[in-house]
Design a protein around this motif. Structure first.
Motif, PDB file in Angstrom:
ATOM      1  N   ALA A 132       0.864  -0.970   0.043  1.00  0.00           N
ATOM      2  CA  ALA A 132       0.180  -0.045  -0.076  1.00  0.00           C
ATOM      3  C   ALA A 132       0.879   1.421   0.049  1.00  0.00           C
ATOM      4  O   ALA A 132       0.666   2.481  -0.805  1.00  0.00           O
ATOM      5  N   ALA A 133       1.915   1.130   0.870  1.00  0.00           N
ATOM      6  CA  ALA A 133       2.865   2.435   0.674  1.00  0.00           C
ATOM      7  C   ALA A 133       3.484   2.548  -0.552  1.00  0.00           C
ATOM      8  O   ALA A 133       3.660   3.667  -0.854  1.00  0.00           O
ATOM      9  N   LEU A 134       3.799   1.580  -1.147  1.00  0.00           N
ATOM     10  CA  LEU A 134       4.586   1.527  -2.412  1.00  0.00           C
ATOM     11  C   LEU A 134       3.613   2.196  -3.476  1.00  0.00           C
ATOM     12  O   LEU A 134       3.834   2.985  -4.399  1.00  0.00           O
ATOM     13  N   ALA A 135       2.214   1.559  -3.198  1.00  0.00           N
ATOM     14  CA  ALA A 135       1.165   2.188  -4.256  1.00  0.00           C
ATOM     15  C   ALA A 135       1.023   3.605  -4.160  1.00  0.00           C
ATOM     16  O   ALA A 135       0.869   4.411  -5.023  1.00  0.00           O
ATOM     17  N   THR A 136       0.913   4.083  -2.774  1.00  0.00           N
ATOM     18  CA  THR A 136       0.531   5.624  -2.611  1.00  0.00           C
ATOM     19  C   THR A 136       1.702   6.450  -3.152  1.00  0.00           C
ATOM     20  O   THR A 136       1.504   7.578  -3.847  1.00  0.00           O
ATOM     21  N   VAL A 137       3.006   6.223  -3.259  1.00  0.00           N
ATOM     22  CA  VAL A 137       4.010   6.877  -3.966  1.00  0.00           C
ATOM     23  C   VAL A 137       4.374   6.671  -5.529  1.00  0.00           C
ATOM     24  O   VAL A 137       5.152   6.964  -6.126  1.00  0.00           O
ATOM     25  N   GLY A 138       3.489   5.760  -5.723  1.00  0.00           N
ATOM     26  CA  GLY A 138       3.460   5.182  -7.277  1.00  0.00           C
ATOM     27  C   GLY A 138       4.590   4.461  -7.597  1.00  0.00           C
ATOM     28  O   GLY A 138       5.578   4.509  -8.613  1.00  0.00           O
ATOM     29  N   LEU A 139       5.220   3.465  -6.727  1.00  0.00           N
ATOM     30  CA  LEU A 139       6.394   2.775  -6.989  1.00  0.00           C
ATOM     31  C   LEU A 139       5.999   1.226  -7.133  1.00  0.00           C
ATOM     32  O   LEU A 139       6.923   0.338  -7.073  1.00  0.00           O
ATOM     33  N   LEU A 195      -0.955  14.186   0.068  1.00  0.00           N
ATOM     34  CA  LEU A 195      -0.762  13.739   1.416  1.00  0.00           C
ATOM     35  C   LEU A 195      -1.025  14.700   2.426  1.00  0.00           C
ATOM     36  O   LEU A 195      -1.520  14.455   3.750  1.00  0.00           O
ATOM     37  N   LYS A 196      -1.139  15.874   1.917  1.00  0.00           N
ATOM     38  CA  LYS A 196      -1.678  16.902   2.709  1.00  0.00           C
ATOM     39  C   LYS A 196      -2.862  16.938   3.470  1.00  0.00           C
ATOM     40  O   LYS A 196      -4.073  16.575   2.816  1.00  0.00           O
ATOM     41  N   GLY A 197      -3.037  17.096   4.510  1.00  0.00           N
ATOM     42  CA  GLY A 197      -4.537  16.940   5.336  1.00  0.00           C
ATOM     43  C   GLY A 197      -4.415  15.584   5.840  1.00  0.00           C
ATOM     44  O   GLY A 197      -5.017  15.408   6.994  1.00  0.00           O
ATOM     45  N   ARG A 198      -3.505  14.525   5.324  1.00  0.00           N
ATOM     46  CA  ARG A 198      -3.945  13.004   5.965  1.00  0.00           C
ATOM     47  C   ARG A 198      -2.679  13.016   7.071  1.00  0.00           C
ATOM     48  O   ARG A 198      -3.078  12.289   8.323  1.00  0.00           O
ATOM     49  N   TYR A 199      -1.535  13.836   6.789  1.00  0.00           N
ATOM     50  CA  TYR A 199      -0.705  13.906   7.926  1.00  0.00           C
ATOM     51  C   TYR A 199      -0.173  15.185   8.206  1.00  0.00           C
ATOM     52  O   TYR A 199      -0.273  16.126   7.199  1.00  0.00           O
ATOM     53  N   PRO A 200      -0.001  15.479   9.538  1.00  0.00           N
ATOM     54  CA  PRO A 200       0.458  16.856  10.062  1.00  0.00           C
ATOM     55  C   PRO A 200       2.047  16.684   9.347  1.00  0.00           C
ATOM     56  O   PRO A 200       2.701  15.732   9.477  1.00  0.00           O
ATOM     57  N   MET A 201       2.719  17.699   8.688  1.00  0.00           N
ATOM     58  CA  MET A 201       3.988  17.589   8.055  1.00  0.00           C
ATOM     59  C   MET A 201       4.670  19.144   8.420  1.00  0.00           C
ATOM     60  O   MET A 201       4.184  19.955   8.563  1.00  0.00           O
ATOM     61  N   LEU A 202       5.876  18.654   8.713  1.00  0.00           N
ATOM     62  CA  LEU A 202       6.902  19.881   8.849  1.00  0.00           C
ATOM     63  C   LEU A 202       7.612  19.616   7.584  1.00  0.00           C
ATOM     64  O   LEU A 202       8.534  18.708   7.472  1.00  0.00           O
TER      65      LEU A 202
END
Lengths: 251, 309, 327
Positions: A132-139, A195-202
Motif C-alpha cells: 500500500a505504501a509503495l502504491a501511494t507513492v507510485g512505485l 498527503l496534505k491533510g492526512r498527516y501533519p507535516m513539517l
C-alpha cells in the motif's frame, strides 16, 4: 492537540548557535514549512526534532507527550517519521524490503522484531501495508527492484514511502525536492499535495515555489532564529524576510 | 631499592612507549587521511629490524643500519602504496583488513625464506653498550638513547605537522580528506608521502628495537596489536593522541608486567597470585582500552569532534 | 508449516552447488572407506568445524556488517570447555556443551555490549583486544598447560553414543553444520534478520524508522559466538587437544577469510570458503614440493598472496558469484 510543539530549542556547536531558541508548532492536519538561507540551521533543527542531535536547551512535545529526553528510535515509535535530504536507504535491498523494514517498525506495532523463524515476507498483513505504501507513492512497478539500480527521483519517492509505511503521526520532510529534475519535482509536489491533510507535516525546503504552493504556514529561519511565522501571503510581504533573502529570488 | 626498580621500570615503559609512538604515528595518519586499516604496518617494523640487522652485520656501523632500515622500510612502503594498496583506500575496512592480513603472511614467509626461520642477532652499538648512572641506579644507555631518539622524532613530527605546508595538508587531510581533495591538492601524492613516512618510522622503530628484542619472523604482530591499541585509545587520526596514548600504554604495560604479580601476592594467596598475576598483567592494557572505549568510544584525544552521532 | 523458509529455485547454480557439496560431504566417509583413505575423514572434519565457526561469524559479518577480528576467542572457549572438565574426569558431552554455551553466551553478552558501542575500525580493534585478553588468560592457566595447552584424554560422550569413533565425530560435525545452516537461513529471512540486515545496509535509517538496532546486533553477536563455541567443542574432540593458539588472532583472521572467500551475505558461502581455504592449506605444500622442493615449508607465502588477491578482486566470494536464480 498540536502534532508538534517545540519550545526554545537550542543547539550550540562550539561557540556557534546553530539553533537559537526555536519555538514552533505543527497543528494537526497542518503542513508547516520551514525556509531559510543556507546555513540557517534547518538540518540541525530536523536532527534535534528526530533525536539524532541532542538539544542543549528547550523541549520537544509530540502529540502532547514530552519526547525531549527520548532517543531517535523511541521518538520514531511514537509516530515521528522523517525523510533525509540525502537519501538514506538500504541500497542492497529491494524497494519492497526497504518499505517492509519500515512497516515492521510502525508506530503502535509490537515493540520488537525478535522473531527468528518465519520469513518476513510470509507476514501477509505487513506485506499488504508495504504494498500500500509503495502504491501511494507510485512505485508498485518497482516493488522488486534493487534500490541501487533505481533512479534518483524514484529513490526520493521511496524515502516518502518508508516514512508513510511507519504509519506516522508527524512527517518531517528534509528537502524532499533536493536534486530532482523538473518532471520529478512536479510528481513529488503532487504527491505531497495528496498527503496534505492526512498527516501533519513539517517541510524543510529550498524550492520557494513549492513551499508557497504547499504550505499552510511558513516559518523563516535565519542564523538559527525564527524571524517570522505566518501564512504564505504574510511571509511573502514580510519586510524582514525580504531583507534576509536579499539577492535571492522571492516569488 | 624498590623506588629505583620502579624508576628503571618507568624508563623501560617510556622506552616501549616511544617505540610504540613511532609505529602509531604512521598508522594513525594513514588511517586519518586514507581511512585505511593497515595490519601490515607491523611487517614494515619487522623489515626495518631485518634491514638494520643485515646492514649492521655487514658494515658494523649502526648509523648505516639506521639509514638502511629507515630508507629500506620507506621504499617498501612507497612500493606498497603505489602498486598494491591504492585501490584498497576506497574499499571498506573489511577488504583492507583481509588484504593486509594476507600481506602479513606474505612478508613473514618472505623473511623466513631470505633470513631463515630462527632469530637474527643484532648487537647494541659499541658507543651505547655501557650503562649510565641516574639517581643512584644504573640504566643501559642504549635504552636511554631510544627514549631520546623517540622524543626527538616526535618533536620533529610535531614541527613538520604544525609548521610546514605539507603538515598543514596532512592535518587537514586527517580531519577532512574530501576537503583537501576539493582544494585541488593531489591527494594521491599526499597519500604516498604519508604512507612512506609512516613506513620509514616503522622501520626506524624496528631497527632501534633490534638489539633489545629478538629479530625473527612474526615479530611485528605483537607490536602491531599494541600499536592498534595505542591509536584506538589515542583517538584515530590524532598524532597528539597517539603520542600520549603510546606513553600511557608503554608505561602501563611495563609496570603491570613488573609489579602486578607482586601486587597480587599482597592481596591473594601466593598460588593464586602467581597464576593470575602475569595473566592480569598481559591483559591490563586491553582492559584499559575496553574501559576507554566504553566511556569514550572516540578515544581519549580524538582528532576531530563530529557534529552528528 | 513449510520446511524451507523460502521457495527453492532448483535450477539455480547456487542451489545446485549447495546440494552437490552437501551430498558429497554426506557421503565422504563412505567414499574414504572405499579408498582406504581415512586421513581425509579427519581433514574434512576439520573443514566442517571451520565451516561451522565461519557460519557463526557470517551471521554478524555477512548479515550484520560487524567485522569481528576476535571470534576465535569463542572457539578457544569451546575447546577449553571440553578440555578442562575432561581433565577432571567429566567427559559428558552434555555437560561440556552446557558449559561451553553458557560461558560463551555470558562472555559474548559482556564483550558485545561494550564493543557494540563502537563501530567501524574501532569495533574491529576492540574485538581483537578482547580476544587477546582471553588468549593471554588461557596462556596463564598454568594448571591447564599454560602456553602449551592441554591434551584431552577422552572424547565427549553423549549418553548412548560417544564421539570416540572418527566417523561418528565426522557426522556430528556434519549435522552441526546442517543445523547451523538451516537456522541461520531461517534467521536471516525472518523479521529479526530483516532488521539486522537493515542495520548493516543503513544503520542511521534503521534507527530513524524506530528499530533499536543495538539490541538486534547484540543478540546476533551472542548467537554467532555460541556457534563458534560449538565449533570449539568439536575441534577439541577432533584434535584431543586444547591450546591458547586456537584463540590466536590469526585464527580470527582465517575465519574472516573463509567468510569472504565463500561470499559475504550468503548463507552457504562459509562452507564453500572453508573447503577452499583448508584444501588450499593442505595442497599448497605438496604442490610446491613438486616444483621447488626446497621451499615446501614456505607455502604461507602463496597463501598470503592468495588472500591479498581475494580481498582485491573477489568482491562477492566464490559461492556469492554464482547466480542465485537460473537465467
Amino acid at each position: 492537540m498540536s502534532a508538534l510543539v517545540t519550545k526554545s530549542l537550542v543547539k550550540r556547536f562550539g561557540g556557534v548557535l546553530a539553533t537559537d531558541h526555536v519555538s514552533l508548532t505543527v497543528e494537526a492536519h497542518e503542513l508547516h514549512a520551514v525556509i531559510g538561507p543556507n546555513g540557517a540551521g534547518k538540518s540541525t533543527l530536523i536532527g534535534q526534532l528526530a533525536g539524532e542531535i541532542v538539544s542543549d536547551e528547550g523541549s520537544v512535545h509530540l502529540l502532547g507527550q514530552d519526547v525531549t529526553r527520548l532517543n531517535t528510535h523511541q521518538r520514531a515509535r511514537l509516530g515521528l517519521a522523517r525523510t533525509y535530504q540525502i537519501t538514506q536507504l538500504a541500497k542492497e535491498f529491494s524497494a519492497l524490503d526497504n518499505v517492509l523494514l519500515a512497516v515492521n517498525a510502525r508506530a503502535g506495532h509490537k515493540a520488537h522484531n525478535f522473531q527468528f523463524w518465519h520469513n518476513a515476507h510470509d507476514d501477509q498483513d505487513a506485506m499488504q501495508r508495504a504494498d500500500a505504501a509503495l502504491a501511494t507513492v507510485g512505485l508498485t512497478s518497482m516493488r522488486n527492484t534493487l534500490v541501487a539500480t533505481m533512479a534518483h527521483g524514484e529513490q526520493r519517492q521511496l524515502e516518502i514511502a518508508m516514512a508513510l509505511a511507519t504509519e506516522p503521526r508527524l512527517l518531517l520532510l528534509d528537502e524532499p525536492l533536493a536534486g530532482m529534475s523538473q518532471g520529478e519535482s512536479a510528481a513529488m509536489i503532487a504527491l505531497l499535495k495528496s498527503l496534505k491533510g492526512r498527516y501533519p507535516m513539517l517541510l524543510v525546503e529550498h524550492d520557494m515555489e513549492a513551499v508557497f504552493a504547499l504550505a499552510d504556514r511558513v516559518s523563516v529561519l535565519v542564523y538559527g532564529r525564527i524571524i517570522a511565522t505566518g501564512t504564505p501571503d504574510n511571509i511573502r510581504s514580510n519586510r524582514e524576510v525580504r531583507a534576509a533573502y536579499l539577492g535571492e529570488e522571492m516569488p | 631499592m624498590t623506588t629505583q626498580l620502579a624508576l628503571s621500570q618507568l624508563l623501560n615503559g617510556l622506552q616501549l612507549g616511544v617505540l610504540l609512538f613511532l609505529l602509531a604515528a604512521g598508522l594513525t595518519l594513514v588511517f586519518g587521511i586514507m581511512s585505511f586499516v593497515n595490519l601490515a604496518h607491523g611487517s614494515l617494523y619487522m623489515l626495518g629490524a631485518y634491514f638494520g640487522a643485515a646492514a649492521f652485520t655487514h658494515t658494523e656501523s649502526f648509523l648505516l643500519a639506521l639509514v638502511a632500515a629507515v630508507v629500506g622500510a620507506g621504499i617498501v612502503g612507497l612500493l606498497l602504496d603505489r602498486f598494491a594498496l591504492t585501490t584498497l583506500y576506497q574499499r571498506d575496512h573489511l577488504d583492507q583488513v583481509l588484504a593486509t592480513f594476507g600481506l602479513i603472511l606474505f612478508f613473514n614467509e618472505l623473511i623466513r625464506i631470505i633470513w631463515g626461520p630462527s632469530s637474527v642477532f643484532m648487537q647494541v652499538p659499541q658507543a651505547l653498550s655501557s650503562t649510565v648512572d641516574i639517581f643512584g641506579f644504573t640504566y643501559p644507555s642504549y635504552r636511554l638513547a631510544i627514549i631520546g631518539a623517540g622524543i626527538a622524532v616526535a618533536l620533529g613530527l610535531y614541527l613538520l605537522i604544525q609548521k610546514t605546508r605539507v603538515g598543514m595538508l596532512i592535518r587537514a587531510g586527517a580531519t577532512n580528506a574530501n576537503m583537501v581533495a576539493a582544494l585541488g591538492i593531489n591527494i594521491k601524492w599526499l597519500n604516498t608521502l604519508v604512507f612512506a613516512l609512516g613506513a620509514a618510522l616503522a622501520g626506524l622503530a624496528g631497527v632501534m628495537a633490534g638489539p633489545i628484542v629478538s629479530v625473527q619472523p612474526g615479530m611485528g604482530e605483537p607490536v602491531l596489536i599494541l600499536t592498534l591499541v595505542v591509536i584506538i585509545i589515542g583517538g584515530l587520526g590524532s598524532i597528539r593522541g597517539a603520542f600520549l596514548a603510546a606513553l600511557i600504554v608503554g608505561v602501563v604495560d611495563t609496570l603491570g608486567r613488573a609489579f602486578m604479580p607482586t601486587l597480587m601476592r599482597t592481596l591473594f594467596e601466593r598460588s593464586t597470585a602467581d597464576a593470575a598475576g602475569p595473566a592480569l598483567a598481559s591483559m591490563l592494557i586491553y582492559l584499559f582500552m575496553a574501559v576507554v572505549l566504553a566511556v569514550k568510544p572516540q578515544g581519549l584525544f580524538p582528532a576531530s569532534t563530529s557534529v552528528t552521532r | 508449516m513449510k520446511f524451507f523458509p523460502q521457495p527453492i529455485v532448483w535450477s539455480s547454480p547456487r542451489t545446485v552447488t549447495a546440494i552437490v557439496v552437501l551430498a558429497l560431504l554426506a557421503m565422504l566417509p563412505i567414499i574414504a572407506a572405499a579408498f582406504d583413505a581415512s586421513y581425509y575423514v579427519s581433514l574434512t572434519t576439520r573443514i566442517l568445524i571451520y565451516a561451522l565457526a565461519a557460519i557463526g561469524l557470517n551471521l554478524i559479518l555477512g548479515f550484520g556488517g560487524m567485522v569481528s577480528l576476535g571470534h576465535a576467542m569463542y572457539v578457544l572457549l569451546g575447546a577449553y570447555a571440553v578440555a578442562i572438565p575432561a581433565s577432571h574426569g567429566v567427559t559428558s558431552g552434555f555437560t561440556q556443551l552446557a558449559i561451553a554455551i553458557s560461558s560463551t553466551a555470558l562472555l559474548a553478552a559482556g564483550v558485545g555490549a561494550v564493543s557494540l558501542r563502537t563501530t567501524g575500525i574501532a569495533f574491529i580493534m576492540i574485538t581483537l583486544a578482547f580476544a587477546q585478553m582471553l588468549f593471554f588468560g588461557a596462556v596463564s592457566l598454568k594448571d591447564y598447560g599454560g602456553d602449551d595447552g592441554l591434551t584431552v584424554a577422552a572424547r565427549s560422550s553423549f549418553g548412548a553414543f560417544d564421539l570416540s569413533n572418527n566417523v561418528t565425530l565426522y557426522y556430528a560435525a556434519f549435522i552441526a553444520v546442517l543445523v547451523a545452516l538451516y537456522l541461520s537461513w531461517r534467521a536471516v529471512l525472518s523479521p529479526f534478520g530483516l532488521v539486522l540486515r537493515g542495520s548493516k545496509a543503513n544503520a542511521r535509517r534503521a534507527i530513524a524508522l524506530g528499530h533499536p538496532i543495538f539490541q538486534y546486533q547484540l543478540v546476533a553477536y551472542i548467537a554467532s559466538a555460541v556457534v563458534c563455541a560449538v565449533a570449539g567443542v568439536l575441534l577439541a574432540n577432533l584434535t584431543l587437544f586444547a591450546s591458547p593458539s586456537y584463540g590466536a588472532w590469526t585464527v580470527s583472521g582465517e575465519l574472516i577469510v573463509i567468510v569472504i572467500l565463500g561470499g559475504l551475505g550468503t548463507v552457504f558461502g562459509p562452507v564453500v570458503g572453508a573447503i577452499i581455504l583448508l584444501a588450499l592449506e593442505e595442497a599448497l605444500p605438496t604442490l610446491i614440493e613438486h616444483v621447488l622442493p626446497d621451499y615446501k615449508s614456505n607455502w604461507m607465502l602463496l597463501l598470503g598472496l592468495f588472500i591479498f588477491v581475494v580481498a582485491l578482486v573477489l568482491k562477492h566470494g566464490v559461492f556469492g558469484s554464482l547466480k542465485s536464480r537460473s537465467p
